[in-house]
Motif scaffolding. Structure first.
Motif, short mmCIF file in Angstrom:
data_model
loop_
_atom_site.label_atom_id
_atom_site.label_comp_id
_atom_site.label_asym_id
_atom_site.label_seq_id
_atom_site.Cartn_x
_atom_site.Cartn_y
_atom_site.Cartn_z
N GLY A 479 43.58 62.70 29.87
CA GLY A 479 44.07 63.46 31.01
C GLY A 479 43.79 64.95 30.93
O GLY A 479 44.25 65.71 31.79
N VAL A 480 43.06 65.39 29.88
CA VAL A 480 42.77 66.82 29.70
C VAL A 480 41.25 67.01 29.63
O VAL A 480 40.55 66.27 28.95
N SER A 481 40.75 68.00 30.36
CA SER A 481 39.34 68.37 30.27
C SER A 481 39.25 69.85 29.95
O SER A 481 40.03 70.65 30.45
N VAL A 482 38.29 70.22 29.10
CA VAL A 482 38.12 71.60 28.65
C VAL A 482 36.65 71.97 28.80
O VAL A 482 35.77 71.19 28.46
N LEU A 483 36.41 73.17 29.30
CA LEU A 483 35.04 73.66 29.45
C LEU A 483 34.98 75.10 28.96
O LEU A 483 35.85 75.91 29.27
N SER A 485 32.45 78.40 29.00
CA SER A 485 31.30 78.90 29.73
C SER A 485 31.22 80.41 29.61
O SER A 485 32.10 81.12 30.12
N GLY A 486 30.20 80.91 28.92
CA GLY A 486 30.00 82.34 28.81
C GLY A 486 31.18 83.07 28.22
O GLY A 486 31.48 84.20 28.62
N GLY A 487 31.88 82.45 27.27
CA GLY A 487 33.05 83.07 26.67
C GLY A 487 34.34 82.77 27.41
O GLY A 487 35.43 83.03 26.90
N ASN A 488 34.26 82.23 28.63
CA ASN A 488 35.44 81.84 29.39
C ASN A 488 35.83 80.40 29.04
O ASN A 488 34.97 79.58 28.71
N VAL A 489 37.12 80.10 29.12
CA VAL A 489 37.61 78.77 28.77
C VAL A 489 38.46 78.22 29.91
O VAL A 489 39.29 78.95 30.48
N PHE A 490 38.24 76.95 30.26
CA PHE A 490 38.98 76.30 31.34
C PHE A 490 39.66 75.04 30.81
O PHE A 490 39.05 74.24 30.12
N TYR A 491 40.93 74.88 31.17
CA TYR A 491 41.67 73.65 30.88
C TYR A 491 42.11 73.04 32.21
O TYR A 491 42.58 73.75 33.10
N SER A 492 42.01 71.73 32.31
CA SER A 492 42.58 71.00 33.43
C SER A 492 43.43 69.88 32.86
O SER A 492 42.93 69.00 32.14
N VAL A 493 44.75 69.92 33.16
CA VAL A 493 45.68 68.93 32.64
C VAL A 493 46.17 68.09 33.82
O VAL A 493 46.89 68.59 34.69
N GLU A 494 45.78 66.83 33.85
CA GLU A 494 46.15 65.96 34.95
C GLU A 494 47.56 65.41 34.75
O GLU A 494 48.18 65.57 33.70
#
Length: 750
Positions: A479-483, A485-494
């Motif tokens: 249920g978690v995705s992490v990306l 990109s260019g030093g930036n970090v994204f989390y999506s927690v469903e």
């Protein structure tokens, strides 16, 4: 109005509730609730004006709507108009506008505009006998001639229909504010604006951008059409207004505005990259015009180029234009998210600091040659307003995200950015420096959590997300995705991985960054208070919730999240709060709400308390051929003398600006006063509006500035207005002719 709610399955429509203005024509009340739009002549028959009235009543509690004669006499303007100079015909109506025609006495509400076809889609109540809706179920419900049967539905009005039937926009008693009420209240979700560079250099990136946007919109469509939303009308189920704008070197193109996801996807699918002569494109011009179209919107800028100056090719935007764009975004309460795939120069001057002396000199010499007479380098020292620095300033000031995305991660990164900001409410929003941990409270109304670490140029930081039990969540967590990109970090927690309680975002490394957490929630917070006031003034604060929150309180926090000022807001319904706070400290703040059950919401836009104040009066409604003079002031509220660059612009050239001083110097507490004359041309038309913009920028620090605007609007010539000199001459001539004729008639009678 949604078939999925079971309305209109037979010959009846959704009930409207009991309102006095839906009484029968003889004045006797209908049964409660009113069966609005019922076929066979029961009720009001769904008459068009009453349907428009219903929308206005539910949105703003309006109890009165004008007659057609009064609507025509008000400040109504044509729904479609030809420009007198260019000869180009353009649609002036926007979604949310009430449009009408007096020859047939018909009223409708605009819900979509196709600018390329110069047509509008309306939702209306209209008679079935005229053949507008031959395939609808109401067609089979006719009784007698069928003329008493009406249906609520949508219909497209083409360019030729708008012209031949002379549709006008009703601005009414509240100066044209209806579209804002319709968009902000009837549809709870924030409008979305896509501003996409479609020049040839975007050939690959435009495909990625389209794919990412379409996937997010399909997810939203699935949510709106879910079983949950068939029986619930909370914010997570509401539709939103979509706008698509494309741009190249010159004037931007407004492609479409619609609430229909499928229609917007069709428009996105039709985009392709082509043309574009020089490096800089018209991105800032497109942003400003988007803010004129839509208020309270999430704006997504996607480009691989720096911005030109006011749509002029081979020029570069300066700080004055960046400030005007910032003011446009903040005034419209918009949030700008900049997704930059590259910028083609001039490069950010800060990048020169990391190079050797000879390489830096060569780069600077190249930039000086490129912008020759431009004041960019001289005025901006270590800041490039036309490129990455300008985009990041605009995004950060409005509470948006800024990302310079590597080309190999374009599609995935774009999708994650959109998903993060498509969420309905901001939970946490902090500007940080160095290692620190941040609390991210999650309450029971949150179904999806999005977290973003947005790093500034030159920073090297990482973030780790932990759930309330202290366990670290990663891309391997269900249920978690992490990306990254260019030093930036994204989390999506469903929803499957989401747990109520205090989550923790721990940042390590060095440098500056922004940490933001947004959520898909049934209880978002909206902020409609001030975003900028001069020091020593009262700051108006206003916030709204969908559902009451026990123990809710409000405060102003510094940009790093530390407490700056407790505020005392009052409410009468537990949903809408308002109050004022005297601001005696210069600085930047954000608005925050907290309550029981881990409830926390923040408004991401920066609230600025400044040392410079530009003051202009209210605009006027003038007759064509008349003039007015506006007294304006610039005040230095700081503690030292300062010199300001001074700019006055008139969008239609009605103001006399030739004698305006380019600079003004004011001591601490000093005031500069000036009268700005405006003359409305004799060939102006009712509804034409000139925007007068007054801006001052500190030469010592370009981030100290203020800007204010007013509008001069042409009003209708009253039938009882004073005659012009030409008209007086004709009147006198006719009186003389009449007198002479009368004299000779009497003479003959003798």
């Amino acid at each position: 109005m949604k078939p999925s709610f079971g309305c209109g399955d037979n010959c009846d429509y959704c009930t409207a509730g009991k309102y006095d203005f839906y009484d029968k024509e003889d004045g006797t009340p209908l049964s409660s609730p009113v069966e609005y739009g019922k076929a066979g002549g029961v009720g009001r028959g769904g008459q068009c004006k009453y349907f428009a009235h219903l929308i206005l009543h539910r949105a703003i509690g309006m109890e009165e709507i004008e007659s057609y004669d009064d609507m025509a006499k008000s400040q109504s303007i044509p729904a479609i108009k030809k420009d007198k100079i260019t000869g180009i015909t353009s649609v002036q109506a926007q979604p949310g506008d009430i449009i009408f025609r007096t020859d047939y006495d018909h009223t409708a509400v605009v819900v979509e505009v196709d600018y390329s076809k110069k047509s509008v889609m309306v939702i209306e109540s209209n008679m079935t006998f005229n053949g507008y809706y031959p395939d609808d179920v109401a067609w089979s419900c006719k009784s007698g001639s069928g003329e008493s049967n009406e249906i609520i539905g949508t219909r497209t009005l083409s360019e030729s229909v708008l012209k031949s039937e002379s549709y006008k926009i009703w601005t009414g008693k509240e100066d044209g504010a209806y579209r804002d009420y319709y968009n902000s209240y009837y549809y709870a979700s924030k409008p979305i604006v896509f501003i996409i560079d479609d020049t040839g250099s975007m050939s690959t990136n435009i495909i990625y951008a389209k794919n990412a946007a379409i996937r997010i919109m399909n997810e939203e469509k699935a949510r709106i059409e879910s079983e949950y939303c068939k029986t619930h009308c909370d914010a997570s189920c509401s539709e939103r207004l979509y706008t698509l704008i494309t741009f190249k070197d010159g004037t931007e193109e407004i492609d479409r505005q619609t609430y229909d996801i499928d229609h917007m996807i069709d428009s996105l699918n039709g985009l392709y990259a082509s043309g574009g002569a020089g490096c800089p494109e018209s991105s800032l011009t497109a942003i400003r015009n988007a803010c004129k179209l839509v208020r309270n919107a999430d704006i997504y800028l996607m480009t691989d180029a720096s911005s030109n100056s006011y749509g002029v090719d081979e020029t570069y935007a300066d700080m004055k234009e960046v400030n005007e764009t910032k003011n446009a975004v903040l005034t419209s309460r918009g949030t700008l998210h900049s997704i930059i795939y590259s910028d083609c120069g001039p490069a950010p001057m800060s990048s020169l600091l990391s190079k050797s002396a000879s390489a830096a000199y060569d780069d600077m010499q190249s930039q000086c040659n490129k912008v020759a007479s431009s004041a960019i380098i001289a005025k901006a020292a270590l800041f490039d307003p036309a490129g990455l620095d300008g985009y990041s300033l605009l995004s950060f000031a409005s509470g948006g995200l800024f990302f310079n995305i590597p080309s190999n991660q374009t599609e995935t990164a774009t999708e994650m950015i959109m998903k993060q900001s498509f969420s309905e409410s901001t939970i946490a929003f902090y500007d940080g420096d160095g290692a620190k941990s941040y609390s991210i409270p999650v309450d029971g109304s949150v179904s999806v959590l999005q977290l973003a670490l947005n790093v500034t140029l030159g920073s090297s930081v990482l973030v780790e997300l932990k759930n309330p039990s202290g366990a670290t969540v990663t891309d391997a967590t269900d249920g978690v995705s992490v990306l990254t990109s260019g030093g930036n970090v994204f989390y999506s927690v469903e929803e499957d991985a989401l747990v109520d309680g205090n989550w923790t975002a721990s940042v390590t490394g060095s440098g500056t960054y922004r940490i933001s957490a947004t959520a898909l929630t049934s209880n978002p917070m909206t902020y409609s208070g001030d975003t900028s006031v001069p020091v020593g003034s009262s700051l108006n604060l206003s916030a709204g919730l969908i559902f009451p929150v026990p123990g809710v309180s409000f405060e102003l926090v510094n940009l790093d999240g530390t407490l700056a000022l407790d505020t005392s807001l009052t409410t009468v319904d537990g949903l809408n709060y308002s109050g004022t706070s005297l601001m005696d400290t210069i600085g930047s703040f954000r608005f925050k709400a907290t309550g029981e059950g881990n409830f926390q919401r923040m408004n991401p836009a920066t609230i600025t308390i400044g040392s410079l104040d530009v003051i202009v009066p209210e605009g006027m409604n003038l007759l064509k051929g008349t003039s007015a003079s506006y007294p304006c002031e610039v005040r230095n509220l700081g503690t030292v003398e300062d010199t300001y660059d001074f700019f006055v612009t008139s969008s239609l050239g009605w103001a006399a600006t030739a004698s305006i001083p380019p600079q003004i110097t004011l001591p601490a507490g000093g005031v500069f006063k000036i009268n700005l004359p405006v003359t409305v041309p004799v060939d102006a038309e009712a509804g034409d509006a000139d925007t007068l913009s007054v801006q001052a920028i500190s030469q010592a620090n370009s981030l100290i500035y203020d800007i204010d605007e007013l509008q001069t609007v042409v009003k209708l010539q009253s039938s009882a207005s004073i005659p012009t000199m030409t008209e007086w001459g004709m009147i006198i001539f006719m009186l003389l002719v009449g007198s002479v004729s009368f004299y000779f008639i009497k003479k003959q009678q003798r």
